[in-house]
Design a protein around this motif. Structure first.
Motif: not given
Length: 400
Positions: A128-155
């Motif tokens: 359970r812990g391993r699977n929750i960690g793997a899926v919630t890594s997507g949360v962090v990828i979304g929070i931080l990856g969105a900044r990279v995507l938004a920054g690139a598209l914004g310019d």
């Protein structure tokens, strides 16, 4: 039957990434969006917080549905409605409509918590812990990856483009979830009113939950202080970065968060409480580096890595403890827990911009560090009270 395949974990991680990205993608392009939408500088913090307030409402009103209906159908339906909110932001003619679109996207972005509850429900106990960690890594990828995507598209093509991309991605993912995941059959279901009542009782009576909720409130207030305000000093002298350069700082946070991927395995081994303590101490210390933006930005980058490592480690550990302690109502527990996350993030967004515009970056860093210290105090108080159900943590029971 219990268990979840690697492909299903990946799909759910991407679901989390896309949904949460709609909440945070506005932050690196905040000034550009505000200028185009006709918003004054002092109103930008509220635009950044609009999705967080919607998210809070969704946690209270929508997430309990995961204990009532099939979570697979719920995830697919919420993704479609996240797409509606993101599309509204992309087409907004003014700040009011943009804020409304962000609030709608945030309201249904609680699909993240439904997805985590689904994973907790179908996982074998020892995974359970391993699977929750793997899926919630997507949360962090979304929070931080969105900044990279938004920054690139914004310019390049403008800040609105990122919300069009996210809207399309959410629609595609809704189809993938509906066709690629199995239902999560349960021996019994509760009524919606019962699920809401159970959340209220949890807040009022459960000491473990209250402790973890308070820690999470301060944890994400500190996190939101950094990421809601970081674009302001980086866009000012002496750096004067554009949105692309500002967005790239999300890669540093992403590296730190993914470095905490083993937190789920540590939690499976019964070490969730000590992980929380040293991670909160690390969070507070990271602000000493984040405060240094001259003459070089390398201390800031190192501080971002440490901060996001600490945040993810605490976040995964908390969800593991709570879903283990309450295996039969994972959706309601996670929804109530994440209400603290949403309020903390909103507080960080508002106070970050306020502190920076009033006193400067040093004041923002002081605010962020103070939140981290308060989280550490809340954890230490709970440790001394001996309220943690350690036998449950060490020997988790199966879900459903």
């Amino acid at each position: 039957m219990t268990g979840i395949t690697r492909a299903q974990r990946i799909v759910l991680a991407v679901v989390c990434a896309a949904a949460v990205a709609t909440v945070y993608a506005i932050q690196p392009v905040l000034e550009a969006a505000g200028a185009e939408l006709g918003l004054a500088g002092e109103s930008l913090g509220w635009l950044a917080a609009a999705a967080q307030f919607g998210y809070f409402a969704g946690l209270v009103l929508l997430v309990p549905l995961g204990d009532v209906v099939d979570r697979r159908r719920l995830v697919a339906g919420h993704l479609v409605l996240v797409a509606v909110g993101a599309g509204t932001v992309a087409l907004a003619p003014n700040g009011v409509i943009a804020a409304a679109g962000l609030a709608i996207a945030g309201f249904f972005a609680v699909v993240v918590q439904v997805a985590v509850a689904y994973v907790a429900a179908v996982s074998a106990p020892g995974e359970r812990g391993r699977n929750i960690g793997a899926v919630t890594s997507g949360v962090v990828i979304g929070i931080l990856g969105a900044r990279v995507l938004a920054g690139a598209l914004g310019d390049t093509v403008g800040w609105r483009a990122v919300y069009l991309v996210l809207a399309l991605l959410c629609v595609v993912l809704a189809v993938a979830v509906r066709t690629g995941l199995r239902p999560d059959p349960r021996a019994s279901r509760v009524r919606y009113a019962q699920a809401i009542g159970a959340m209220a009782r949890l807040v009022a009576t459960d000491r473990l939950f209250l402790s973890r909720g308070l820690v999470t409130f301060f944890l994400f207030a500190s996190f939101g202080t950094l990421w809601s305000g970081l674009a302001l000093p980086l866009g000012a002298e002496p750096w004067s970065f554009g949105t692309t350069e500002i967005g790239l700082f999300g890669l540093a946070g992403l590296a730190g968060a993914l470095g905490a991927a083993r937190a789920g395995r540590w939690a499976d081994g019964g070490r969730a409480q000590p992980i929380t303590g040293w991670s909160l101490a690390l969070l507070a210390a990271s602000w000493l580096l984040i405060a240094r933006t001259e003459p070089t930005l390398w201390p800031l980058v190192a501080g971002i890595v440490l901060l996001d490592f600490a945040v993810q480690a605490v976040h995964v550990s908390s969800q593991h403890l709570l879903t283990t302690a309450h295996p039969n109502r994972a959706s309601g527990v996670i929804g109530a827990y994440m209400a603290f996350y949403s309020l903390g993030s909103a507080l960080g967004a508002v106070t970050s911009v306020w502190a920076y515009t009033t006193w400067g970056w040093w004041a923002t860093c002081l605010v962020g560090a103070s939140y981290a210290v308060l989280g550490l105090v809340a954890w230490a108080h709970h440790e001394r009270s001996g309220a943690v159900a350690r036998p449950r943590e060490a020997a988790p029971q199966g879900c459903r």
